[in-house]
Design a protein around this motif. Structure first.
Motif, PDB file in Angstrom:
ATOM      1  N   THR A 122       0.812  -1.213   0.000  1.00  7.55           N
ATOM      2  CA  THR A 122       0.000   0.000   0.000  1.00  7.55           C
ATOM      3  C   THR A 122       0.845   1.261   0.000  1.00  7.55           C
ATOM      4  O   THR A 122       0.343   2.341  -0.282  1.00  7.55           O
ATOM      5  CB  THR A 122      -0.913   0.029   1.235  1.00  7.55           C
ATOM      6  OG1 THR A 122      -0.103   0.039   2.417  1.00  7.55           O
ATOM      7  CG2 THR A 122      -1.806  -1.198   1.266  1.00  7.55           C
TER       8      THR A 122
ATOM      9  N   GLY B 111      -2.446   1.333  -7.821  1.00  3.56           N
ATOM     10  CA  GLY B 111      -2.043   0.453  -6.737  1.00  3.56           C
ATOM     11  C   GLY B 111      -1.000  -0.523  -7.235  1.00  3.56           C
ATOM     12  O   GLY B 111      -0.676  -0.571  -8.432  1.00  3.56           O
TER      13      GLY B 111
ATOM     14  N   THR C  91      -5.839  -2.706  -6.614  1.00  2.00           N
ATOM     15  CA  THR C  91      -7.019  -1.846  -6.519  1.00  2.00           C
ATOM     16  C   THR C  91      -8.135  -2.320  -7.431  1.00  2.00           C
ATOM     17  O   THR C  91      -8.933  -1.525  -7.915  1.00  2.00           O
ATOM     18  CB  THR C  91      -6.658  -0.387  -6.839  1.00  2.00           C
ATOM     19  OG1 THR C  91      -6.039  -0.327  -8.133  1.00  2.00           O
ATOM     20  CG2 THR C  91      -5.709   0.178  -5.811  1.00  2.00           C
TER      21      THR C  91
ATOM     22  N   SER D 232      -8.839  -7.285  -5.179  1.00  2.00           N
ATOM     23  CA  SER D 232      -7.511  -7.281  -5.778  1.00  2.00           C
ATOM     24  C   SER D 232      -7.363  -8.378  -6.822  1.00  2.00           C
ATOM     25  O   SER D 232      -7.728  -9.530  -6.585  1.00  2.00           O
ATOM     26  CB  SER D 232      -6.450  -7.482  -4.693  1.00  2.00           C
ATOM     27  OG  SER D 232      -6.491  -6.431  -3.764  1.00  2.00           O
TER      28      SER D 232
END
Length: 944
Positions: A707, A733, A753, A776
């Protein structure tokens, strides 16, 4: 008469009569590369170097694109600042995402977006009435958080690109080069503190001067007085095109003078505007103006040739004519280790950036003051703590004059009297076969501060040259460089390069970015021998055959101090600044001598790298019958997370936490090439069907945390050259998976993401999204005809999507159990599909044609990490955080064998069959291992 100076490529670009179409093409390629790396301003500067008669349609296209992108960036930054000032948060998140697409590494925007995501969503309640949406803020929470970000955003916009703080204190002048603009200046009780991205620097209390300087910007200094209990935060703000410094006290400056305004100009600041490093305020104690001898290190039997400080200043290393190297305690002068493996002169000794290792370079015997051919032309690596020899690198044909670690410590470049330059893997000692071969004696060399290039000093015309580390291509020549290079040094902040030539007594100081000479440092009466920059890049030390050491101010080229080692002249062979800049280490015959320098305030010194000396790969656990260990691929400085065979089986690619991907010879285990460009953990990779390209995906700064980071990209590389061919930067992401379609024309990437994006692998254009994942995307697999793709996601009721590549729509679902899919694999003929789950750690095998379940492979005791189907679909490999690799029959789900890891290996993150199905490769910690499986699989009974 002086020899006529040759023009460099940059000079040629400025002269129309010398400019060629090849130069234009090179500049166009450079500009395109700048755009790909999101440096649009630099792209425009490069394009401006192309003369009018060479400005064709490609030039105009690139210029318009760079201009448009830079305008968009500037607009979004301004809009971000305005939104925060006026507290108009509606639409801010969308604009931040747009900005991060254009500038993925722009930290202020990413931090602000994280603040919005973390707090705003949790503290706003959405109510939908008809087609309208109304937001209600929970009072007392969101407003203080975003208000706290105001200073960050204003500061970032104002000083975009970095600036320099000069603080004059009673102890001298402190210069802080700030590349990350998150800087505050505060006073707490008895010390002034500058905080830059969590790194703090303290200076003494007193009367101070604050000056902010940027390229092309000048300013009058803001003077302020700070006393006990006084606390201020200085703001730098862009107002009507000018930069304004303010101490934030009710809008008034810190003194009676108006707040300093920095006007943009086309010239550098006047010399009088900058603090004088030699000017000191009066103090109660007298301060010596001369360097003071502090300590002598005695023990060598013959003259010392090279010295070095460890990055933390704790140790000193020396080496010389007596063939020995020594490691000393810098504080006490005690000898800690005697390193005696060399049999020839040791010419060079250097600590690794993390301070954990020491390299020595040797060769040759001294006869009648001339170094003759010897037998020990080696570079050796030593453990600093134990004195143990870790690696020995052989390959030079004559003595090795100089060697240096790369800034990350992973590589070593060496040059010798044999005219060879070699690039080595510092962890394994393997020769990386760098294509640069000047075929002339190498006098000195240095890595650039970013590690992307190497500057060589050679004994020939145009003797100062720069080469790209990855490709070996010559990328620049410095101006006004005469024949016969002597020595060189590059400033740690990349601002300057200083060089000395054996035919001159002066030093030449160059602007590193432009290659233009800015100063001549005149003072030595004979040729200089060694050079060194202080860690803050403000001072240069030089030695000479005239028996002196001189210290110069880099900014002005003025001599500051002189140390006379030999009053009647003599060779002072080496010199190094201490990491804190307060001391200077040099040589005197068989001794190393340490001097304390006058009037030097504590500088802003970055901490040394964390020690990442990779220990040897531990032996594998007991292997089952029929399995043998073929090779260990060792060299990564972080955990290896991904591995793949090339389609022809000749190469293996690995990638991991050290932000690199690497190419290995599958037969010998030798490292062939590295792929540099990612700045975050590289989590996945895949070869193109023809094996000519490699795609990688990255994100997150640690293995376990995806993250945090700024490099949420996928990249395509040329396998043969290591060149980056394409950059996909639309993800917001970490990229968990990347796959080439069997046609080679399409790449599919999956993100944490919840997006799966399809790209044209030949143009870089995004084609479409696939499916509508709600969690995900962890892995993908194409059918052999490239028409369909399986997409695995985490924590969804139906976690496996089957999508049409042409339309991007899901056309059917396999009836897989709910849960978190970790990996997906398809057999070469497309008949068998294997799906691996995180928890429980099981592998499900399906018949693709009918969609029916064939078998369940159950046995791992911890989370599943990867699976690989054999080409014939008869077997499936799985790896797990339980430290094992297991082989299963796909028809029955029965376990055929288990390859246990030794206890200290830890999780196995990836596993892959070779193209012929006779071998497999599995990752383990900082390495990967190749296992032979042929006999076992041949003996296995065939399935119906």
């Amino acid at each position: 008469m002086s020899k006529q100076k040759k023009s460099s490529p940059r000079t040629q670009a400025a002269k129309l009569r010398e400019f060629t179409s090849a130069d234009a093409e090179a500049l166009l390629a450079t500009a395109e590369a700048c755009i790909k790396s999101h440096d649009y301003a630099q792209a425009k500067e490069v394009l401006q170097k192309i003369p009018g008669s060479y400005r064709d349609d490609d030039y105009q296209r690139l210029l318009e694109r760079a201009t448009e992108l830079q305008k968009e960036v500037d607009f979004l930054i301004a809009d971000m600042e305005q939104a925060v000032r006026l507290k108009e948060y509606e639409g801010l998140e969308a604009n931040l995402k747009k900005l991060l697409k254009l500038k993925p590494g722009y930290k202020p925007a990413r931090q602000l977006l994280e603040e919005l995501n973390t707090y705003a969503r949790g503290e706003m309640k959405r109510q939908e009435v008809g087609e309208e949406r109304h937001y209600h803020r929970e009072e007392g929470l969101l407003r203080p958080i975003l208000t706290a970000v105001v200073g960050l955003v204003i500061l970032a916009g104002a000083v975009y690109g970095g600036f320099i703080l000069y603080l004059r204190t009673t102890a001298g002048t402190v210069k802080v080069t700030v590349y990350d603009p998150n800087v505050t200046v505060t006073l707490d009780d008895e010390q002034l503190t500058l905080t830059d991205d969590g790194v703090e620097t303290t200076v003494r209390i007193g009367d101070h001067t604050l000056l902010v300087r940027q390229p092309g910007v000048s300013a009058a200094a803001l003077e302020f007085a700070m006393g006990r209990g006084d606390s201020r935060v200085f703001h730098v703000e862009l107002v009507d095109g000018d930069l304004v410094i303010d101490d934030g006290t009710a809008g008034q400056p810190a003194t009676d003078e108006p707040a300093a305004t920095i006007a943009r100009t086309d010239t550098e600041p006047d010399e009088d505007d900058l603090p004088d490093p030699q000017r000191r305020e009066a103090t109660d104690e007298p301060v010596s103006d001369e360097p003071e001898l502090v300590r002598t290190f005695t023990g060598h039997a013959e003259n010392i040739m090279s010295v070095d400080f460890s990055p933390d200043g704790r140790y000193i290393a020396t080496a010389g004519l007596d063939t020995a190297a020594r490691i000393w305690d810098a504080e006490t002068g005690e000898e800690l280790h005697l390193l005696e493996a060399h049999t020839d002169i040791v010419h060079c000794v250097r600590f690794s950036p993390d301070g954990g290792r020491l390299l020595t370079a040797a060769g040759g015997q001294l006869e009648n003051s001339v170094v003759k051919q010897g037998d020990d032309n080696t570079i050796r690596i030593w453990d600093v703590e134990t004195g143990e020899e870790l690696q020995r690198m052989e390959g030079h044909l004559n003595f090795v004059r100089v060697a240096a670690f790369s800034p990350n410590g992973n590589d070593i470049v060496s040059g010798g009297n044999d005219g060879m330059v070699k690039l080595w893997n510092s962890r394994t000692g393997s020769d990386l076969n760098w294509p640069v071969q000047p075929n002339v004696s190498i006098r000195d060399l240095a890595f650039s501060p970013d590690g992307e290039s190497v500057v060589l000093g050679t004994q020939r015309e145009d003797s100062l040259t720069m080469y790209d580390v990855t490709t070996g291509r010559m990328i620049d020549r410095f101006k006004d460089d005469p024949q016969f290079m002597g020595t060189l040094a590059i400033a740690p902040d990349g601002s300057y390069l200083v060089a000395a030539f054996s035919t001159e007594t002066k030093l030449r100081l160059y602007d590193y970015a432009s290659g233009e000479q800015v100063h001549e440092l005149v003072g030595h009466s004979k040729a200089p021998l060694a050079l060194s920059f202080s860690r803050d890049s403000q001072r240069i030390a030089s030695t000479s055959i005239d028996g002196t050491v001189k210290i110069w101010e880099a900014r002005t080229g003025q001599e500051l101090h002189q140390i006379v080692i030999y009053p009647d002249g003599g060779m002072v062979t080496d010199v190094e600044f201490s990491p804190d800049g307060r001391s200077l280490l040099t040589t005197k015959l068989t001794e190393a001598v340490l001097y304390r320098l006058p009037g030097v305030a504590e500088s802003t010194i970055p901490p040394p790298m964390a020690r990442t000396n990779t220990p040897p790969a531990p032996p594998p656990g007991d292997l089952p019958e029929g399995v043998s260990l073929m090779q260990t691929l060792s060299g990564h400085s972080g955990t290896v997370l991904a591995v793949a065979y090339s389609p022809d089986g000749r190469y293996i690619a690995t990638a991991g936490a050290d932000a690199t991907a690497r190419l290995w010879n599958a037969e010998t285990g030798e490292e062939v090439r590295r792929f540099y460009g990612h700045t975050d953990v590289v989590r996945c990779l895949d070869f193109s069907p023809d094996g000519a390209r490699l795609v990688t995906g990255a994100g997150g700064t640690t293995v376990d945390d995806a993250t945090d980071g700024g490099d949420y990209t996928a990249r395509i590389w040329d396998v043969e050259t290591g060149e980056e061919l394409m950059l996909f930067n639309e993800h917001v992401g970490a990229v968990y998976t990347v796959r080439f379609a069997p046609t080679g024309r399409i790449v599919l990437s999956g993100c944490r993401t919840a997006t799966a994006r399809l790209w044209n692998a030949e143009t870089g254009r995004e084609l479409r999204w696939l499916g509508e994942p709600l969690s995900s995307v962890t892995d993908v697999a194409f059918t052999p005809d490239s028409r369909f793709a399986f997409i695995g996601v985490q924590w969804q009721e139906d976690p496996l999507d089957f999508c049409s590549v042409a339309s991007g729509k899901e056309i059917e679902r396999f009836k897989t159990p709910p849960g978190a899919i970790r990996c997906v694999a398809l057999s070469t003929d497309g008949s068998r599909l294997a799906v691996g789950y995180l928890d429980p750690p099981q592998v499900y095998v399906y018949n693709v044609e009918g969609g029916d379940e064939i078998a369940v492979c159950d046995g791992h005791t911890a989370a599943l990490t990867a699976i690989s189907l054999a080409p014939d679909g008869r077997h499936v490999l799985s790896s797990s955080t339980d430290g094992t690799v297991r082989l299963w029959q796909t028809e029955t789900g029965s376990e055929v064998l288990q390859v246990p890891a030794s206890q200290d290996v830890g999780p196995i993150h990836d596993v892959a069959f070779s193209p012929d199905g006779k071998q497999c490769v599995a990752t383990a910690r900082e390495f990967a291992r190749i296992y032979q499986l042929a006999d076992l699989l041949d003996d296995d009974s065939p399935q119906p």
